[in-house]
Scaffold this motif. Structure first.
Motif, PDB file in Angstrom:
ATOM      1  N   GLY A 192       6.047  22.446  -3.736  1.00 50.32           N
ATOM      2  CA  GLY A 192       5.681  22.248  -5.140  1.00 50.32           C
ATOM      3  C   GLY A 192       6.877  22.293  -6.071  1.00 50.32           C
ATOM      4  O   GLY A 192       6.762  22.737  -7.201  1.00 50.32           O
ATOM      5  N   GLY A 193       8.016  21.872  -5.608  1.00 48.20           N
ATOM      6  CA  GLY A 193       9.196  21.814  -6.475  1.00 48.20           C
ATOM      7  C   GLY A 193      10.352  22.652  -5.978  1.00 48.20           C
ATOM      8  O   GLY A 193      11.496  22.393  -6.339  1.00 48.20           O
ATOM      9  N   GLU A 194      10.080  23.685  -5.184  1.00 51.41           N
ATOM     10  CA  GLU A 194      11.181  24.514  -4.676  1.00 51.41           C
ATOM     11  C   GLU A 194      12.068  23.681  -3.751  1.00 51.41           C
ATOM     12  O   GLU A 194      11.567  22.885  -2.942  1.00 51.41           O
ATOM     13  CB  GLU A 194      10.634  25.710  -3.892  1.00 51.41           C
ATOM     14  CG  GLU A 194       9.944  26.755  -4.752  1.00 51.41           C
ATOM     15  CD  GLU A 194      10.904  27.473  -5.686  1.00 51.41           C
ATOM     16  OE1 GLU A 194      12.073  27.672  -5.289  1.00 51.41           O
ATOM     17  OE2 GLU A 194      10.491  27.805  -6.807  1.00 51.41           O
ATOM     18  N   CYS A 195      13.373  23.923  -3.832  1.00 53.49           N
ATOM     19  CA  CYS A 195      14.329  23.089  -3.111  1.00 53.49           C
ATOM     20  C   CYS A 195      14.643  23.636  -1.707  1.00 53.49           C
ATOM     21  O   CYS A 195      15.574  23.180  -1.066  1.00 53.49           O
ATOM     22  CB  CYS A 195      15.616  22.992  -3.917  1.00 53.49           C
ATOM     23  SG  CYS A 195      16.268  24.619  -4.344  1.00 53.49           S
ATOM     24  N   ASP A 238       8.509  20.172   2.587  1.00 56.83           N
ATOM     25  CA  ASP A 238       8.833  19.106   1.644  1.00 56.83           C
ATOM     26  C   ASP A 238       8.342  19.506   0.266  1.00 56.83           C
ATOM     27  O   ASP A 238       7.411  20.297   0.135  1.00 56.83           O
ATOM     28  CB  ASP A 238       8.138  17.788   2.040  1.00 56.83           C
ATOM     29  CG  ASP A 238       9.008  16.939   2.940  1.00 56.83           C
ATOM     30  OD1 ASP A 238      10.173  16.670   2.556  1.00 56.83           O
ATOM     31  OD2 ASP A 238       8.537  16.550   4.020  1.00 56.83           O
ATOM     32  N   ILE A 239       8.947  18.942  -0.740  1.00 62.88           N
ATOM     33  CA  ILE A 239       8.494  19.218  -2.099  1.00 62.88           C
ATOM     34  C   ILE A 239       7.072  18.672  -2.280  1.00 62.88           C
ATOM     35  O   ILE A 239       6.206  19.323  -2.865  1.00 62.88           O
ATOM     36  CB  ILE A 239       9.492  18.603  -3.113  1.00 62.88           C
ATOM     37  CG1 ILE A 239      10.788  19.430  -3.073  1.00 62.88           C
ATOM     38  CG2 ILE A 239       8.905  18.551  -4.511  1.00 62.88           C
ATOM     39  CD1 ILE A 239      11.920  18.884  -3.891  1.00 62.88           C
ATOM     40  N   ALA A 240       6.821  17.486  -1.751  1.00 64.96           N
ATOM     41  CA  ALA A 240       5.495  16.870  -1.854  1.00 64.96           C
ATOM     42  C   ALA A 240       5.276  15.972  -0.639  1.00 64.96           C
ATOM     43  O   ALA A 240       6.225  15.650   0.072  1.00 64.96           O
ATOM     44  CB  ALA A 240       5.396  16.036  -3.139  1.00 64.96           C
ATOM     45  N   THR A 241       4.048  15.618  -0.404  1.00 65.41           N
ATOM     46  CA  THR A 241       3.574  14.723   0.664  1.00 65.41           C
ATOM     47  C   THR A 241       3.549  15.395   2.041  1.00 65.41           C
ATOM     48  O   THR A 241       4.225  16.398   2.280  1.00 65.41           O
ATOM     49  CB  THR A 241       4.381  13.402   0.822  1.00 65.41           C
ATOM     50  OG1 THR A 241       5.541  13.639   1.611  1.00 65.41           O
ATOM     51  CG2 THR A 241       4.689  12.754  -0.489  1.00 65.41           C
ATOM     52  N   SER A 242       2.766  14.778   2.933  1.00 67.31           N
ATOM     53  CA  SER A 242       2.751  15.234   4.329  1.00 67.31           C
ATOM     54  C   SER A 242       3.336  14.153   5.237  1.00 67.31           C
ATOM     55  O   SER A 242       3.042  14.103   6.427  1.00 67.31           O
ATOM     56  CB  SER A 242       1.315  15.564   4.757  1.00 67.31           C
ATOM     57  OG  SER A 242       0.522  14.397   4.721  1.00 67.31           O
ATOM     58  N   LEU A 243       4.183  13.298   4.667  1.00 67.92           N
ATOM     59  CA  LEU A 243       4.711  12.160   5.436  1.00 67.92           C
ATOM     60  C   LEU A 243       5.441  12.619   6.698  1.00 67.92           C
ATOM     61  O   LEU A 243       5.274  12.042   7.783  1.00 67.92           O
ATOM     62  CB  LEU A 243       5.673  11.340   4.565  1.00 67.92           C
ATOM     63  CG  LEU A 243       5.026  10.531   3.433  1.00 67.92           C
ATOM     64  CD1 LEU A 243       6.095   9.948   2.527  1.00 67.92           C
ATOM     65  CD2 LEU A 243       4.159   9.418   4.025  1.00 67.92           C
ATOM     66  N   ASP A 244       6.275  13.664   6.588  1.00 60.22           N
ATOM     67  CA  ASP A 244       7.083  14.083   7.738  1.00 60.22           C
ATOM     68  C   ASP A 244       6.235  14.775   8.798  1.00 60.22           C
ATOM     69  O   ASP A 244       6.437  14.566  10.002  1.00 60.22           O
ATOM     70  CB  ASP A 244       8.239  14.989   7.286  1.00 60.22           C
ATOM     71  CG  ASP A 244       9.342  14.194   6.608  1.00 60.22           C
ATOM     72  OD1 ASP A 244       9.208  12.959   6.530  1.00 60.22           O
ATOM     73  OD2 ASP A 244      10.330  14.806   6.163  1.00 60.22           O
ATOM     74  N   ALA A 245       5.274  15.618   8.355  1.00 56.44           N
ATOM     75  CA  ALA A 245       4.374  16.251   9.338  1.00 56.44           C
ATOM     76  C   ALA A 245       3.559  15.175  10.052  1.00 56.44           C
ATOM     77  O   ALA A 245       3.302  15.279  11.262  1.00 56.44           O
ATOM     78  CB  ALA A 245       3.460  17.259   8.650  1.00 56.44           C
ATOM     79  N   ASP A 246       3.172  14.131   9.330  1.00 56.73           N
ATOM     80  CA  ASP A 246       2.422  13.028   9.960  1.00 56.73           C
ATOM     81  C   ASP A 246       3.280  12.363  11.044  1.00 56.73           C
ATOM     82  O   ASP A 246       2.784  12.022  12.122  1.00 56.73           O
ATOM     83  CB  ASP A 246       2.004  11.983   8.910  1.00 56.73           C
ATOM     84  CG  ASP A 246       0.975  12.532   7.931  1.00 56.73           C
ATOM     85  OD1 ASP A 246       0.382  13.590   8.219  1.00 56.73           O
ATOM     86  OD2 ASP A 246       0.793  11.893   6.869  1.00 56.73           O
ATOM     87  N   ARG A 247       4.576  12.189  10.747  1.00 58.33           N
ATOM     88  CA  ARG A 247       5.477  11.573  11.746  1.00 58.33           C
ATOM     89  C   ARG A 247       5.633  12.483  12.971  1.00 58.33           C
ATOM     90  O   ARG A 247       5.608  12.008  14.111  1.00 58.33           O
ATOM     91  CB  ARG A 247       6.847  11.293  11.114  1.00 58.33           C
ATOM     92  CG  ARG A 247       6.851  10.085  10.185  1.00 58.33           C
ATOM     93  CD  ARG A 247       8.156   9.972   9.405  1.00 58.33           C
ATOM     94  NE  ARG A 247       9.335   9.794  10.248  1.00 58.33           N
ATOM     95  CZ  ARG A 247      10.579   9.781   9.764  1.00 58.33           C
ATOM     96  NH1 ARG A 247      10.801   9.959   8.469  1.00 58.33           N
ATOM     97  NH2 ARG A 247      11.592   9.592  10.590  1.00 58.33           N
TER      98      ARG A 247
END
Ligand SMILES: Nc1nc2c(ncn2[C@@H]2O[C@H](COP(=O)(O)OP(=O)(O)OP(=O)(O)O)[C@@H](O)[C@H]2O)c(=O)[nH]1
Ligand SMILES: [Mg+2]
Length: 223
Positions: free
Chosen positions: A90-93, A67-76
């Motif tokens: 950090g910004g890479e798509c 992800d560009i930012a956050t750990s929301l998906d790894a947490d899920r």
């Protein structure tokens, strides 16, 4: 102009070499690697959650989440029961092979059967960067519209598995399945396709069967 082309070729060449190294590590450990790509919100993490829960006790599974930012998906993914490593680009798509190499270093591959990599939500950039996984899996989703194969041919051409998610929304949105499938067929004839709903579970057993069969193939290859 020629110099710029050479730089792009060098970057992709270096990425390919690292992707080959990643593949060799997965093969040596008998781990099946899947690169899950889709536009933002198509249902990558939802599919991972369902897959992790459904295969618990049958396959040892880890997730690398880009992800560009956050750990929301790894947490899920972790809440669903998977070992999960988050990469923030950090910004890479897109993810690239060096990012995945770093994440592989945090996993005990010998204790795994299946590794799912959730790429950054994007229908363009991830298609250009091999990661070393065995299969490229694209999730399309009904609310995105039936024109996406025509508009993002590079992504649709380069995958070997396609899921059409959110089929529960078909009665509510304009999505011509025949037009969508025709676009896919032009770009990627005969691509293995699963129509699913992560909301209702419809169609997911066939996907899970395919994942298990492919993982068993990977273990045989390592034996
Ligand atoms: N109706 C419906 N909603 C779904 C389905 N699958 C996922 N969603 C919803 O779609 C939204 C996005 O799902 P995610 O799984 O987070 O999508 P994603 O592709 O991981 O998103 P990014 O990581 O942000 O790119 C969430 O609100 C999900 O609940 C489905 O089959 N049907
Ligand atoms: Mg996600």
């Amino acid at each position: 102009m020629p110099q710029r082309v050479a730089v792009v070729e060098n970057i992709l060449g270096a990425n390919d070499r690292l992707a080959d190294e990643n593949r060799a590590r997965l093969d040596a450990a008998g781990v099946l690697g899947l690169n899950l790509m889709a536009s933002p919100g198509a249902g990558k993490t939802s599919l991972i959650e369902h897959t992790v829960r459904a295969l618990a006790g049958r396959l040892r599974l880890a997730v690398i989440d880009g992800d560009i930012a956050t750990s929301l998906d790894a947490d899920r993914a972790a809440a669903a029961g998977a070992t999960a490593v988050q990469i923030n680009t950090g910004g890479e798509c897109h993810l690239d092979a060096v990012m995945v190499q770093g994440a592989l270093g945090q996993l005990d591959l010998t204790g795994l059967d299946l590794l799912i990599v959730e790429n950054v939500g994007n229908l363009v950039c991830p298609a250009s960067f091999r990661l070393g996984t065995h299969h490229s899996v694209l999730i399309a989703s009904v609310p995105e519209g039936d024109d996406k194969p025509y508009k993002y041919p590079g992504m649709y051409r380069g995958v070997d598995v396609l899921l059409i998610n959110k089929t529960d929304l078909l009665p509510y949105v304009t999505f011509d399945m025949a037009r969508f499938r025709q676009g896919v067929e032009i770009l990627n004839p005969g691509v293995r396709t699963f129509a699913v709903s992560c909301r209702t579970g419809e169609g997911l057993p066939a996907w899970l069967d395919w994942v298990q069969a492919a993982a068993a193939e990977g273990r045989r290859g390592a034996a």
